[in-house]
Design a protein around this motif. Structure first.
Motif, mmCIF file in Angstrom:
data_model
loop_
_atom_site.group_PDB
_atom_site.id
_atom_site.type_symbol
_atom_site.label_atom_id
_atom_site.label_comp_id
_atom_site.label_asym_id
_atom_site.label_seq_id
_atom_site.Cartn_x
_atom_site.Cartn_y
_atom_site.Cartn_z
ATOM 1 N N ILE A 34 0.830 -1.208 0.000
ATOM 2 C CA ILE A 34 0.000 0.000 0.000
ATOM 3 C C ILE A 34 0.864 1.258 0.000
ATOM 4 C CG2 ILE A 34 -1.647 1.329 1.363
ATOM 5 C CD1 ILE A 34 -2.849 -1.338 2.275
ATOM 6 N N ILE A 35 1.928 1.257 0.801
ATOM 7 C CA ILE A 35 2.810 2.432 0.860
ATOM 8 C C ILE A 35 3.478 2.666 -0.493
ATOM 9 C CG2 ILE A 35 4.926 3.348 1.881
ATOM 10 C CD1 ILE A 35 4.139 1.921 4.488
ATOM 11 N N ILE A 36 4.055 1.605 -1.052
ATOM 12 C CA ILE A 36 4.725 1.724 -2.350
ATOM 13 C C ILE A 36 3.725 2.102 -3.432
ATOM 14 C CG2 ILE A 36 5.952 0.424 -4.134
ATOM 15 C CD1 ILE A 36 7.245 -1.194 -1.851
ATOM 16 N N GLY A 37 2.555 1.436 -3.424
ATOM 17 C CA GLY A 37 1.535 1.740 -4.427
ATOM 18 C C GLY A 37 1.042 3.169 -4.329
ATOM 19 N N PHE A 38 0.873 3.682 -3.117
ATOM 20 C CA PHE A 38 0.365 5.044 -2.936
ATOM 21 C C PHE A 38 1.337 6.075 -3.497
ATOM 22 C CE2 PHE A 38 0.273 8.938 -0.364
ATOM 23 C CZ PHE A 38 -1.027 9.350 -0.575
ATOM 24 N N PHE A 39 2.592 6.015 -3.090
ATOM 25 C CA PHE A 39 3.548 7.032 -3.525
ATOM 26 C C PHE A 39 3.896 6.891 -5.002
ATOM 27 C CE2 PHE A 39 4.346 7.119 1.092
ATOM 28 C CZ PHE A 39 4.257 8.483 1.317
ATOM 29 N N SER A 40 3.991 5.662 -5.497
ATOM 30 C CA SER A 40 4.260 5.497 -6.927
ATOM 31 C C SER A 40 3.080 5.979 -7.756
ATOM 32 C CB SER A 40 4.566 4.031 -7.241
ATOM 33 O OG SER A 40 3.444 3.201 -6.991
ATOM 34 N N THR A 41 1.855 5.812 -7.244
ATOM 35 C CA THR A 41 0.678 6.293 -7.956
ATOM 36 C C THR A 41 0.636 7.813 -7.993
ATOM 37 O OG1 THR A 41 -0.594 4.331 -7.359
ATOM 38 C CG2 THR A 41 -1.842 6.298 -7.985
ATOM 39 N N ILE A 42 0.958 8.449 -6.876
ATOM 40 C CA ILE A 42 0.997 9.917 -6.842
ATOM 41 C C ILE A 42 2.008 10.440 -7.856
ATOM 42 C CG2 ILE A 42 1.600 11.925 -5.436
ATOM 43 C CD1 ILE A 42 -1.075 10.718 -4.703
ATOM 44 N N LEU A 50 10.101 4.584 -7.438
ATOM 45 C CA LEU A 50 10.468 5.172 -8.723
ATOM 46 C C LEU A 50 10.269 4.174 -9.862
ATOM 47 C CD1 LEU A 50 13.724 7.123 -7.763
ATOM 48 C CD2 LEU A 50 11.430 8.045 -8.115
ATOM 49 N N ALA A 51 10.607 2.909 -9.609
ATOM 50 C CA ALA A 51 10.447 1.890 -10.643
ATOM 51 C C ALA A 51 8.975 1.670 -10.966
ATOM 52 C CB ALA A 51 11.099 0.586 -10.179
ATOM 53 N N HIS A 52 8.140 1.576 -9.938
ATOM 54 C CA HIS A 52 6.712 1.369 -10.169
ATOM 55 C C HIS A 52 6.064 2.603 -10.789
ATOM 56 C CE1 HIS A 52 6.043 -2.246 -7.259
ATOM 57 N NE2 HIS A 52 6.867 -2.507 -8.253
ATOM 58 N N ALA A 53 6.559 3.778 -10.457
ATOM 59 C CA ALA A 53 6.047 4.989 -11.119
ATOM 60 C C ALA A 53 6.381 4.962 -12.603
ATOM 61 C CB ALA A 53 6.641 6.235 -10.460
ATOM 62 N N THR A 54 7.563 4.461 -12.940
ATOM 63 C CA THR A 54 7.939 4.330 -14.344
ATOM 64 C C THR A 54 6.987 3.399 -15.082
ATOM 65 O OG1 THR A 54 10.270 4.683 -13.774
ATOM 66 C CG2 THR A 54 9.807 3.677 -15.904
ATOM 67 N N LEU A 55 6.584 2.312 -14.424
ATOM 68 C CA LEU A 55 5.665 1.366 -15.046
ATOM 69 C C LEU A 55 4.235 1.907 -15.098
ATOM 70 C CD1 LEU A 55 6.894 -1.943 -13.350
ATOM 71 C CD2 LEU A 55 7.504 -1.066 -15.600
ATOM 72 N N GLY A 56 3.880 2.792 -14.172
ATOM 73 C CA GLY A 56 2.509 3.299 -14.117
ATOM 74 C C GLY A 56 2.255 4.511 -14.995
ATOM 75 N N VAL A 101 -7.994 11.085 -15.113
ATOM 76 C CA VAL A 101 -6.852 11.113 -14.196
ATOM 77 C C VAL A 101 -7.020 10.057 -13.117
ATOM 78 C CG1 VAL A 101 -5.621 12.505 -12.496
ATOM 79 C CG2 VAL A 101 -6.355 13.542 -14.651
ATOM 80 N N ILE A 102 -8.220 9.976 -12.538
ATOM 81 C CA ILE A 102 -8.464 8.983 -11.494
ATOM 82 C C ILE A 102 -8.369 7.569 -12.063
ATOM 83 C CG2 ILE A 102 -10.137 8.121 -9.821
ATOM 84 C CD1 ILE A 102 -11.203 10.939 -9.546
ATOM 85 N N SER A 103 -8.891 7.364 -13.264
ATOM 86 C CA SER A 103 -8.788 6.042 -13.893
ATOM 87 C C SER A 103 -7.329 5.656 -14.111
ATOM 88 C CB SER A 103 -9.534 6.040 -15.226
ATOM 89 O OG SER A 103 -10.913 6.293 -15.036
ATOM 90 N N GLY A 104 -6.540 6.589 -14.607
ATOM 91 C CA GLY A 104 -5.120 6.313 -14.782
ATOM 92 C C GLY A 104 -4.424 6.027 -13.471
ATOM 93 N N ALA A 105 -4.803 6.756 -12.418
ATOM 94 C CA ALA A 105 -4.217 6.520 -11.101
ATOM 95 C C ALA A 105 -4.558 5.123 -10.594
ATOM 96 C CB ALA A 105 -4.701 7.576 -10.115
ATOM 97 N N LEU A 106 -5.790 4.685 -10.824
ATOM 98 C CA LEU A 106 -6.183 3.344 -10.392
ATOM 99 C C LEU A 106 -5.395 2.273 -11.142
ATOM 100 C CD1 LEU A 106 -10.060 3.747 -10.068
ATOM 101 C CD2 LEU A 106 -8.381 3.608 -8.232
ATOM 102 N N SER A 124 1.338 -1.306 -9.695
ATOM 103 C CA SER A 124 2.298 -1.371 -8.598
ATOM 104 C C SER A 124 1.941 -2.473 -7.608
ATOM 105 C CB SER A 124 2.352 -0.017 -7.870
ATOM 106 O OG SER A 124 3.130 -0.099 -6.693
ATOM 107 N N PHE A 125 0.653 -2.609 -7.305
ATOM 108 C CA PHE A 125 0.219 -3.555 -6.286
ATOM 109 C C PHE A 125 0.463 -5.001 -6.716
ATOM 110 C CE2 PHE A 125 -2.775 -5.466 -3.264
ATOM 111 C CZ PHE A 125 -2.528 -4.692 -2.138
ATOM 112 N N ASP A 126 0.390 -5.275 -8.022
ATOM 113 C CA ASP A 126 0.514 -6.643 -8.522
ATOM 114 C C ASP A 126 1.904 -6.975 -9.052
ATOM 115 O OD1 ASP A 126 -2.121 -7.023 -7.917
ATOM 116 O OD2 ASP A 126 -2.854 -6.694 -9.948
ATOM 117 N N GLU A 127 2.813 -6.019 -9.087
ATOM 118 C CA GLU A 127 4.109 -6.232 -9.734
ATOM 119 C C GLU A 127 5.068 -6.982 -8.813
ATOM 120 O OE1 GLU A 127 7.664 -6.217 -11.565
ATOM 121 O OE2 GLU A 127 7.453 -5.134 -9.671
#
Length: 306
Positions: A103-111, A175-181, A227-232, A238-241
């Motif tokens: 959740i922590i990684i997913g939240f910050f990478s999503t932001i 940073l890696a998950h943000a790159t993928l998202g 924007v919200i759809s993209g964030a989800l 991130s959550f499944d990676e």
């Protein structure tokens, strides 16, 4: 689409054949989910349906594996389930710690992915943007390049700059998950911007609004569903990676997919099926939210749902 009353016999045969083919494809796609969910309630430590389960005997079903998600790794799992027991579970249970990390990684990478992806989509939507196609291809390349190549490249890059010595928890994985998202955010926001009337922004500028005010009061309300759809989508990514986490994550950065991977390698337990069932339910809830946002976006833009 309903079959018209004047349809010929051949058209009726093809219509029902088409429905059967679609149903078969749909069943093929969701078959793994249909198998995993009941197996997560198996009373026995097996990955197969027992005789009691096939006979629908209540004794063949149990929630013991869901309970193990709370107790695995606890110091005193058999203690009375009071406040101290829940504190022990929150601090020491392996699956709860993995969920907190995810959740922590997913939240910050999503932001991070949402902010950068939205800005990129806004720039790419401008007709005067030079080399839009090339830039778009580069930005969505993490979605196209095999994940193992991306993970390997990130591993060597992070090793060269010594990111693990910067003292910031989860930084490399975030940073890696943000790159993928980012590609998911760019695609969804760009799709929302299709048909966007840029005369609205010019009108706002003529009335004295600065670019920030124009974006906040004019553009953002219209593209917010995208924007919200993209964030989800970025959060789910991130959550499944797991591959990138295996390459760049620290020993104390155990996410749920990584914990599942370790469980498959070290100690096969049906508790993994319980986690998989929970993740499926979360994914269904997020996809439902995305669909509702898509319909709201269509209404805001005056597009009739297809």
């Amino acid at each position: 689409m309903a079959l018209p009353k004047h349809a010929s016999t051949l058209e009726r045969v093809w219509h029902y054949t088409y429905l059967v083919i679609c149903a078969a494809i749909f069943l093929f796609l969701i078959a793994p989910i249909l198998v995993v969910m009941p197996l997560s309630f198996n009373a026995e430590p097996y990955f197969t349906f027992t005789e009691k389960m096939l006979k629908l005997d209540p004794t063949g079903y149990s929630t013991r594996w869901y309970d193990m998600l709370l107790t695995f790794g606890m110091l005193e799992p058999d203690a009375p389930r009071g406040l101290s027991w829940w504190a022990d579970a929150w601090s020491n249970a392996a699956w709860i710690s993995a969920a907190k990390n995810s959740i922590i990684i997913g939240f910050f990478s999503t932001i991070l992915a949402t902010g950068l992806g939205t800005v990129a989509a806004l720039g790419l939507s401008r007709p005067e943007m030079p080399a839009r196609r090339v830039i778009m291809a580069i930005l969505i390349s993490p979605m196209i390049v095999p994940i193992i190549i991306t993970a390997t490249g990130l591993f060597f890059f992070y090793s060269s700059i010594g990111i693990q010595n910067w003292g910031i928890p989860y930084l490399g994985v975030v940073l890696a998950h943000a790159t993928l998202g980012i590609p998911f955010v760019i695609i969804t926001v760009t799709a929302t911007l299709v048909g966007f009337d840029h005369s609205l922004t010019r009108a706002a500028a003529n009335m004295g609004a600065d670019p920030i005010t124009t974006f906040r009061r004019v553009q953002m309300p219209l593209i917010l569903p995208g924007v919200i759809s993209g964030a989800l989508f970025a959060f789910v990514t991130s959550f499944d990676e797991v591959v990138v986490v295996l390459f760049v994550g620290g020993l104390d950065e155990q996410t749920i997919p990584r914990q599942m991977w370790n469980g498959i390698r070290e100690q096969i337990s049906p508790a993994i099926l319980s986690v998989a069932t929970i993740l499926v339910l979360i994914s269904i809830a997020l996809l439902t939210t995305v669909e509702l946002l898509r319909r709201r976006s269509e209404k805001l833009r005056g597009v009739s749902p297809g």
